[in-house]
Design a protein around this motif. Structure first.
Motif, short mmCIF file in Angstrom:
data_model
loop_
_atom_site.label_atom_id
_atom_site.label_comp_id
_atom_site.label_asym_id
_atom_site.label_seq_id
_atom_site.Cartn_x
_atom_site.Cartn_y
_atom_site.Cartn_z
N THR A 182 31.97 10.47 -8.82
CA THR A 182 30.74 9.69 -8.96
C THR A 182 30.69 9.15 -10.38
N SER A 183 29.90 8.13 -10.59
CA SER A 183 29.86 7.47 -11.89
C SER A 183 28.83 8.07 -12.84
N ASP A 184 27.89 8.86 -12.34
CA ASP A 184 26.80 9.35 -13.18
C ASP A 184 27.26 10.17 -14.38
N PRO A 185 28.16 11.15 -14.22
CA PRO A 185 28.61 11.91 -15.40
C PRO A 185 29.28 11.02 -16.44
N PHE A 186 30.08 10.08 -15.98
CA PHE A 186 30.76 9.16 -16.89
C PHE A 186 29.74 8.36 -17.70
N ASN A 187 28.77 7.78 -17.02
CA ASN A 187 27.74 6.99 -17.69
C ASN A 187 26.93 7.83 -18.65
N VAL B 192 37.79 2.71 -8.50
CA VAL B 192 36.80 2.38 -7.46
C VAL B 192 35.43 2.14 -8.08
N ASN B 193 35.01 3.04 -8.96
CA ASN B 193 33.72 2.88 -9.61
C ASN B 193 33.67 1.63 -10.47
N ASP B 194 34.79 1.28 -11.07
CA ASP B 194 34.87 0.04 -11.83
C ASP B 194 34.66 -1.15 -10.91
N GLU B 195 35.40 -1.19 -9.81
CA GLU B 195 35.33 -2.32 -8.89
C GLU B 195 33.96 -2.46 -8.24
N GLU B 196 33.27 -1.34 -8.08
CA GLU B 196 31.94 -1.38 -7.47
C GLU B 196 30.82 -1.61 -8.50
N GLY B 197 31.20 -1.75 -9.77
CA GLY B 197 30.23 -2.03 -10.82
C GLY B 197 29.37 -0.84 -11.21
N ASN B 198 29.87 0.36 -10.94
CA ASN B 198 29.05 1.55 -11.19
C ASN B 198 29.04 2.00 -12.66
N TYR B 199 29.87 1.36 -13.50
CA TYR B 199 29.89 1.72 -14.91
C TYR B 199 29.04 0.78 -15.77
N SER B 200 28.33 -0.13 -15.15
CA SER B 200 27.52 -1.08 -15.90
C SER B 200 26.22 -0.46 -16.39
N LYS B 201 25.95 0.79 -16.00
CA LYS B 201 24.69 1.44 -16.37
C LYS B 201 24.77 2.17 -17.71
N GLY C 1 39.12 6.85 -23.93
CA GLY C 1 39.82 5.57 -24.00
C GLY C 1 38.91 4.41 -23.66
N SER C 2 38.02 4.62 -22.71
CA SER C 2 37.07 3.56 -22.34
C SER C 2 36.18 3.20 -23.51
N ILE C 3 35.71 4.21 -24.24
CA ILE C 3 34.82 3.97 -25.38
C ILE C 3 35.58 3.28 -26.50
N VAL C 4 36.80 3.75 -26.76
CA VAL C 4 37.62 3.10 -27.78
C VAL C 4 37.87 1.64 -27.42
N GLY C 5 38.09 1.37 -26.15
CA GLY C 5 38.37 0.00 -25.73
C GLY C 5 37.29 -0.98 -26.09
N VAL C 6 36.04 -0.53 -26.07
CA VAL C 6 34.92 -1.41 -26.40
C VAL C 6 35.03 -1.91 -27.83
N PHE C 7 35.55 -1.08 -28.71
CA PHE C 7 35.58 -1.41 -30.13
C PHE C 7 36.95 -1.90 -30.59
N THR C 8 37.79 -2.23 -29.65
CA THR C 8 39.15 -2.60 -30.01
C THR C 8 39.48 -4.00 -29.51
N ASP C 9 40.07 -4.82 -30.38
CA ASP C 9 40.60 -6.11 -29.98
C ASP C 9 41.99 -5.91 -29.44
N LYS C 10 42.14 -6.07 -28.13
CA LYS C 10 43.45 -5.84 -27.51
C LYS C 10 44.34 -7.07 -27.68
#
Length: 236
Positions: free
Chosen positions: A57-62, A174-183, A227-236
């Motif tokens: 589920t996406s809740d713990p991640f968010n 799956v959670n990414d594709e369903e937009g569940n991490y936008s919260k 890694g997800s959090i680092v990605g936000v602050f990184t220019d790939k």
């Protein structure tokens, strides 16, 4: 590789030396020699396999992402992650105590993730100790999640720890594709997801060096989170 100033703000990396070692052609193989000699011994990591449900589920991640995001907003440029912060991060992410890496180990995953943000996911996975079948599934998931993963013939042939790894990765996708991490406070951005995928590959490699094979499962999951959090602050 360019990194934004805010990357230092999240405090997940405590040594400034990593910023001087970033290179577009850095790989896990090149970093592994340093990691082997610097990671502390781990004596409390669970000897049992996880069930591959870190990202069901996406809740713990968010919740975990929101916690770190709010810390950054409140503390500003002086924010540095402490062991207490990491413990709370684990609590929000619902990572059991016996499946938690230490602060130094998490910093190693972060450092290696940063230096590999320009390395193709397939290259990172190919350098891990995963079986050929698991590598193939991971590469497929990087493109698109696999429906009915449990009945996939390649998945069914994997050992239990690799099943946990691949299930975690697929659930994340799956959670990414369903937009569940936008919260979460960072929102769903391309680099947010890309960082998670790179963090997974790095975490699997680093975790395997710490405590094979359960360390690969734990490292992969924690790699996705940070890694997800680092990605936000990184220019790939």
């Amino acid at each position: 590789m360019k990194t934004k100033t805010l990357l230092t703000v999240i405090g997940l990396v405590t040594s400034p030396a990593i910023f001087y070692s970033c290179s577009e052609d850095n790989t896990i193989a090149e970093s592994a020699q340093e990691i082997t000699s610097t990671l502390p011994d781990i004596t409390t990591l669970s000897l049992k396999f996880t069930d591959g449900d870190y990202f069901a589920t996406s809740d713990p991640f968010n919740a975990a992402a929101n916690y770190i995001g709010n810390k950054v907003k409140a503390a500003g440029a002086n924010y540095v992650l402490t062991q207490s912060d990491l413990d709370e991060f684990y609590l929000k992410a619902q990572i059991p105590i016996d499946q938690q890496l230490k602060l130094d180990q998490v910093n190693q995953i972060i450092a290696t993730t940063i230096s590999n943000m320009n390395t193709p996911f397939d290259t990172l996975i190919q350098q891990t100790n995963l079986s050929p079948a698991a590598k193939t599934l991971a590469k497929m998931i990087n493109m698109q999640s696999i429906s009915n993963l449990e009945v996939n013939s390649n998945f069914k042939s994997l050992p239990s720890y690799e099943k946990s790894l691949i299930k975690n990765l697929n659930d994340f996708k799956v959670n990414d594709e369903e937009g569940n991490y936008s919260k979460n406070v960072f929102g769903k951005t391309p680099n947010f997801i890309w960082g998670g995928m790179i963090g997974f590959g790095v975490g699997v490699a680093v975790g395997g060096l710490i405590a094979f094979p359960v360390g690969m499962v734990v490292g992969g999951a924690i790699g996705i989170l940070v890694g997800s959090i680092v990605g936000v602050f990184t220019d790939k």
